[in-house]
Enzyme design. Structure first.
Site, PDB file in Angstrom:
ATOM      1  N   THR A 133       1.830   2.388  10.145  1.00  0.00           N
ATOM      2  CA  THR A 133       0.652   2.589  10.983  1.00  0.00           C
ATOM      3  C   THR A 133       0.439   1.330  11.816  1.00  0.00           C
ATOM      4  OG1 THR A 133      -1.631   3.394  11.045  1.00  0.00           O
ATOM      5  CG2 THR A 133      -1.122   1.712   9.393  1.00  0.00           C
ATOM      6  N   LEU A 174      -9.186   1.526   4.223  1.00  0.00           N
ATOM      7  CA  LEU A 174      -9.293   2.426   5.371  1.00  0.00           C
ATOM      8  C   LEU A 174      -9.308   1.658   6.681  1.00  0.00           C
ATOM      9  CD1 LEU A 174     -12.378   2.495   6.822  1.00  0.00           C
ATOM     10  CD2 LEU A 174     -12.963   3.414   4.587  1.00  0.00           C
ATOM     11  N   ALA A 175      -8.889   2.360   7.730  1.00  0.00           N
ATOM     12  CA  ALA A 175      -8.956   1.834   9.102  1.00  0.00           C
ATOM     13  C   ALA A 175      -9.500   2.925  10.000  1.00  0.00           C
ATOM     14  CB  ALA A 175      -7.581   1.385   9.581  1.00  0.00           C
ATOM     15  N   GLY A 217       2.006   5.040   1.463  1.00  0.00           N
ATOM     16  CA  GLY A 217       2.157   5.625   2.786  1.00  0.00           C
ATOM     17  C   GLY A 217       3.209   4.962   3.645  1.00  0.00           C
ATOM     18  N   GLN A 218       3.195   5.326   4.918  1.00  0.00           N
ATOM     19  CA  GLN A 218       4.236   4.899   5.841  1.00  0.00           C
ATOM     20  C   GLN A 218       3.659   3.992   6.931  1.00  0.00           C
ATOM     21  OE1 GLN A 218       7.109   8.043   6.774  1.00  0.00           O
ATOM     22  NE2 GLN A 218       6.168   9.327   5.208  1.00  0.00           N
ATOM     23  N   ILE A 238      -6.078   6.205   5.641  1.00  0.00           N
ATOM     24  CA  ILE A 238      -6.343   5.678   4.304  1.00  0.00           C
ATOM     25  C   ILE A 238      -5.010   5.247   3.706  1.00  0.00           C
ATOM     26  CG2 ILE A 238      -7.338   6.112   2.024  1.00  0.00           C
ATOM     27  CD1 ILE A 238      -9.411   6.534   4.148  1.00  0.00           C
ATOM     28  N   GLY A 239      -4.925   4.027   3.216  1.00  0.00           N
ATOM     29  CA  GLY A 239      -3.728   3.545   2.532  1.00  0.00           C
ATOM     30  C   GLY A 239      -4.135   2.608   1.412  1.00  0.00           C
ATOM     31  N   CYS A 248       1.842   7.216  10.135  1.00  0.00           N
ATOM     32  CA  CYS A 248       1.730   7.799   8.801  1.00  0.00           C
ATOM     33  C   CYS A 248       2.817   8.834   8.521  1.00  0.00           C
ATOM     34  CB  CYS A 248       0.350   8.420   8.584  1.00  0.00           C
ATOM     35  SG  CYS A 248      -1.010   7.289   8.884  1.00  0.00           S
ATOM     36  N   ARG A 307       0.828  -1.201   0.000  1.00  0.00           N
ATOM     37  CA  ARG A 307       0.000   0.000   0.000  1.00  0.00           C
ATOM     38  C   ARG A 307       0.865   1.255   0.000  1.00  0.00           C
ATOM     39  NH1 ARG A 307       0.761   2.339   4.721  1.00  0.00           N
ATOM     40  NH2 ARG A 307       1.074   1.072   6.593  1.00  0.00           N
TER      41      ARG A 307
END
Length: 349
Positions: free
Chosen positions: A100, A176-177, A97-98, A163-164, A193, A95
């Site tokens: 989480t 999403l989480a 992003g960074q 969101i990733g 994130c 995914r």
């Protein structure tokens, strides 16, 4: 103005209980690769039928996941510290992003669909996911909003949903989480994130904050607010939040209907089209719900050792499965993510 999309098939929804991340990743990978197989088969004499859009909902045993920005890096010292200090899995994922955290008390929703079929650009799709969360929050008296960073916020320094997304040939995975009553202490061990100065928040914390604010003002405390706080940790309450998230996502992607699908049906699709589901994530280290530790490098997995899960933890997991007939827990091991063609025009936390 986007052209309205008509006659879309029903959204097929796979609802899972509290699960190992590897189990959900494997099922997601089967459905993701089914969409890719459909696209590649169109130039062959025997194309396969076009799959419907899918959505997986679940929550996970504690795990820190890293986006593709970190995938090529040697594990930094903070990651090694997480490995040594926590009863949590760690995984690199495809995914955007960074880093989480995922854990109990979250509602996770992973749509797997062809964005072009739904008339959505990547940016529009992210907005669909954000708006779905905002509408759910509004129903429960919480005002959510977006910023230039992906996700949903309740204050400028408090983020309630992440969101990733992974996108390949316009097919989406991950999603999403939403923190409902997540233990937020897990987030304090990372810079979630990659956003310094941002506090990860939850619906429960926001209600408690509202309650404290009203109490300090000397105003009347609504009974409905205290009732919400008392109910938030129940399985029934989380199922209701999950249902609302499903409804809002279905509406956002243009599906009028949402119908269930089972784990067995997904696994049968994997067998039928020879999709193993074993290419979803690259693990650095994995702790499954049975308490086994694995170290993974590339396609090679070795059991590192065994440390039993506390008795109370196992009992909680068993109760969760008994109260949900959707699926059984999975202890399968994940393997290396091999895909090279990833849409890199946007990265999301």
């Amino acid at each position: 103005m986007p052209t309205p999309i008509h006659n879309l098939p029903a959204l097929r929804v796979l609802k899972l209980p509290l699960s190992d991340y590897s189990h959900v990743s494997k099922l997601q990978s089967i459905l993701f690769n089914l969409h890719l197989l459909y696209k590649s088969s169109q130039s062959t004499p025997n194309p396969i039928p076009q799959p419907p859009p899918y959505l997986i909902t679940s929550s996970f045993h504690p795990i820190y996941t890293f986006g593709r920005r970190e995938a090529a890096r040697t594990p930094p010292e903070p990651v090694l510290n997480l490995l040594s200090e926590n009863k949590a899995a760690i995984a690199y994922t495809p995914r955007g992003g960074q880093v989480t955290f995922h854990g109990p008390g979250q509602v996770v929703a992973y749509p797997i669909l062809d964005l072009k079929r739904h008339g959505l650009s990547p940016k529009c799709y992210v907005r669909v996911l954000e708006k779905a969360v905002i509408r759910v929050l509004r129903k429960w008296g919480i005002k959510g909003f977006t910023t230039k960073e992906a996700g949903v916020w309740v204050k400028n320094d408090r983020k309630v949903a992440s969101i990733g997304v992974n996108l390949r040939r316009w097919v989406s995975s991950h999603g999403l989480a939403l923190n409902v009553d997540t233990d937020l202490e897990w987030f304090k061990k990372i810079v979630a994130c990659g956003l310094d100065g941002v506090e990860m928040w939850s619906m429960k914390k926001e209600w408690e904050d509202q309650l404290e604010h009203k109490s300090n003002e000397g105003g009347r405390i609504p009974g409905s607010l205290t009732e919400l706080i008392n109910r938030v940790d129940s399985k029934v309450f989380k199922r209701r939040i999950t249902e609302e998230v499903v409804h809002e996502i279905a509406d956002g992607i243009g599906c009028r209907l949402a119908t269930p699908i089972t784990v067995e049906e997904v696994e049968e699709l994997g067998r039928k089209y020879e999709l193993s589901g074993e290419d979803g994530i690259e693990w650095l280290k994995y702790w499954d719900s049975s308490g086994l530790y694995y170290r993974v490098k590339g396609d090679n997995m070795e059991m590192e050792g065994e440390e039993r899960v506390p008795e109370e933890k196992r009992e909680t997991d068993l109760d969760d499965v008994k109260n949900n007939n959707d699926t059984d827990p999975d202890e399968g091991a994940p393997l290396f993510f091999k895909s090279k063609r990833i849409y890199r025009g946007w990265d999301l936390p």
